[in-house]
Design an enzyme around this catalytic site. Structure first.
Site, mmCIF file in Angstrom:
data_model
loop_
_atom_site.group_PDB
_atom_site.id
_atom_site.type_symbol
_atom_site.label_atom_id
_atom_site.label_comp_id
_atom_site.label_asym_id
_atom_site.label_seq_id
_atom_site.Cartn_x
_atom_site.Cartn_y
_atom_site.Cartn_z
ATOM 1 N N THR A 15 49.882 36.213 58.426
ATOM 2 C CA THR A 15 50.988 35.420 58.235
ATOM 3 C C THR A 15 52.366 36.169 58.866
ATOM 4 O OG1 THR A 15 50.073 34.300 56.510
ATOM 5 C CG2 THR A 15 52.681 33.840 56.793
ATOM 6 N N ASP A 59 42.780 36.232 61.128
ATOM 7 C CA ASP A 59 42.914 36.011 59.719
ATOM 8 C C ASP A 59 42.074 36.900 58.945
ATOM 9 O OD1 ASP A 59 42.172 34.672 57.080
ATOM 10 O OD2 ASP A 59 43.340 33.031 57.841
ATOM 11 N N SER A 60 42.927 37.409 57.716
ATOM 12 C CA SER A 60 42.149 38.695 57.241
ATOM 13 C C SER A 60 40.956 38.106 56.460
ATOM 14 C CB SER A 60 43.208 39.135 56.263
ATOM 15 O OG SER A 60 43.254 38.322 55.073
ATOM 16 N N SER A 61 40.450 36.976 56.211
ATOM 17 C CA SER A 61 39.257 36.704 55.688
ATOM 18 C C SER A 61 38.041 36.942 56.654
ATOM 19 C CB SER A 61 39.102 34.964 55.546
ATOM 20 O OG SER A 61 40.182 34.603 54.274
ATOM 21 N N ASP A 92 44.927 38.265 52.050
ATOM 22 C CA ASP A 92 43.627 37.929 51.374
ATOM 23 C C ASP A 92 42.595 39.142 51.127
ATOM 24 O OD1 ASP A 92 44.628 35.413 51.098
ATOM 25 O OD2 ASP A 92 43.212 34.658 52.579
ATOM 26 N N THR A 278 34.741 46.926 35.206
ATOM 27 C CA THR A 278 35.007 45.909 34.303
ATOM 28 C C THR A 278 35.533 44.766 34.825
ATOM 29 O OG1 THR A 278 36.692 45.034 32.471
ATOM 30 C CG2 THR A 278 37.242 46.670 33.852
ATOM 31 N N GLN A 279 35.082 43.522 34.451
ATOM 32 C CA GLN A 279 35.752 42.089 34.961
ATOM 33 C C GLN A 279 37.253 42.057 34.680
ATOM 34 O OE1 GLN A 279 33.637 38.763 33.580
ATOM 35 N NE2 GLN A 279 31.578 39.907 34.015
ATOM 36 N N CYS A 280 37.760 42.851 33.712
ATOM 37 C CA CYS A 280 39.186 42.583 33.318
ATOM 38 C C CYS A 280 40.209 43.333 34.552
ATOM 39 C CB CYS A 280 39.575 43.400 32.152
ATOM 40 S SG CYS A 280 38.520 42.744 30.931
#
Length: 344
Positions: A15, A59-61, A92, A278-280
């Site tokens: 962007t 696009d960074s995706s 992203d 960890t997911q945190c």
């Protein structure tokens, strides 16, 4: 008299490289060749700015290993001529790219700072101009020993972060990124405050070494309550998979179901490198603190401590690509190579 710092701007896409055509409402590419004419504020910076762009901005995706290699080679190609590098990138996957570059660029002695924006550069309320101007200013900072910043960083919304410590946390706010486990390196306000004690200081001496061999036969497995062996076990039994980031609960905890622990142990014995992360968003893995992580410690899994998933994936790609011996892989992964881990 000191020479004027030379900064290379590398536009990959995103962007920040777009401007809106207000009559039609469509977006078109920004002309970086006339950067100073379009953003005259840059003339106030005491640096010489040059630019180069990907032939096909993306696009960074769609960012992939080939694009990381292209970026690393561009930096290496121009390394002797420039004092700092600014990479304009879609938000992203910016944290993934920052993490990957941190490992690919060994013994970096100059700043490589990624930035982008949430709104196009020509919009009335855009964040693009501030992000671009301040990132260039940070990349141009010099003292008597040369560049002040000597690592891969990410700048967004008034804060400079270590790149391999970041993650994208918001799709709508200008404060799109965070670094939960390491404080910001600099803050832009009325004054530009750089926390020099937090900057990465390489222990090695020598020229830049660029690593482009990356192994992408890796994956991410996120644990959740009630997961079924029928889809988890085939992942762990995949003979082609060389590394895995296991996103566990809390401080590195997992179900104690025998089928899961047995499948993990079999995968490790077969040669798969599994990292416990960890997911945190913040905090660290502490294997063995609770009964639900003791089994993972005993297998043993690699202790990811407070590394992000993005950095863990990049580090796996880098170490596997470098051909690190299996017997030393766990020890090397658990060692902070570019400031991506908090040392015990």
């Amino acid at each position: 008299m000191e020479s004027t710092p030379k900064i290379l701007l590398i536009y990959t896409g995103g962007t920040i490289g777009m401007v809106r055509d207000y009559p039609s409402g469509t977006l078109r590419a920004f002309d970086f060749k006339n950067l100073l004419q379009q953003i005259p504020e840059l003339r106030q910076l005491e640096c010489d700015i040059h630019s180069v762009a990907f032939a096909n901005p993306l696009d960074s995706s769609n960012m992939d290993l080939q694009h990381w290699r292209q970026l690393a080679r561009l930096i290496a190609e121009h390394y002797g001529r420039f004092d700092g590098f600014v990479v304009l990138h879609g938000s992203d996957t910016m944290s993934y790219t920052a993490s990957a570059l941190s490992f690919m660029l060994e013994d970096l002695a100059k700043p490589v700072i990624l930035t982008g924006s949430q709104l196009p550069i020509g919009d009335l309320r855009t964040d693009a101009k501030e992000n671009l101007i301040t990132t260039i200013q940070l990349a141009a900072l010099q003292d008597k020993d040369g560049p002040v910043i000597r690592e891969v960083c990410l700048y967004f919304e008034y804060k400079l972060y270590r790149g391999n410590r970041t993650l994208k946390v918001n799709t709508e706010h200008f404060e799109a990124f965070a670094s939960p486990n390491y404080p910001e390196l600099a803050v832009s306000g009325v004054h530009l405050n750089v926390h020099r004690d937090r900057l990465w200081k390489s222990q090695r001496k020598g020229g830049l070494k660029v690593h482009t061999e990356l192994e992408n036969r890796i994956g991410v497995l996120k644990l959740f309550p009630g997961m079924h062996p029928d889809w988890v076990c085939p992942v762990l039994e995949n003979q082609q998979l060389r590394g895995l980031v296991l996103e566990t609960f809390g401080a590195g905890n997992a179900p104690t179901a025998a089928w899961l622990l047995e499948a993990l142990e079999a995968a490790v014995k077969r040669g798969m490198h599994i990292v416990n992360v960890t997911q945190c968003a913040g905090g660290s893995v502490l294997m063995g603190r609770y009964e639900t992580s003791s089994g993972l410690r005993d297998i043993p899994l690699i202790d990811g401590r407070d590394i992000t998933t993005e950095a863990a994936l990049a580090k796996l790609m880098y170490l596997l690509g470098a051909g690190v011996a299996p017997r030393s892989f766990k020890t090397i992964f658990e060692t902070s190579l570019r400031g991506e881990l908090t040392e015990n």
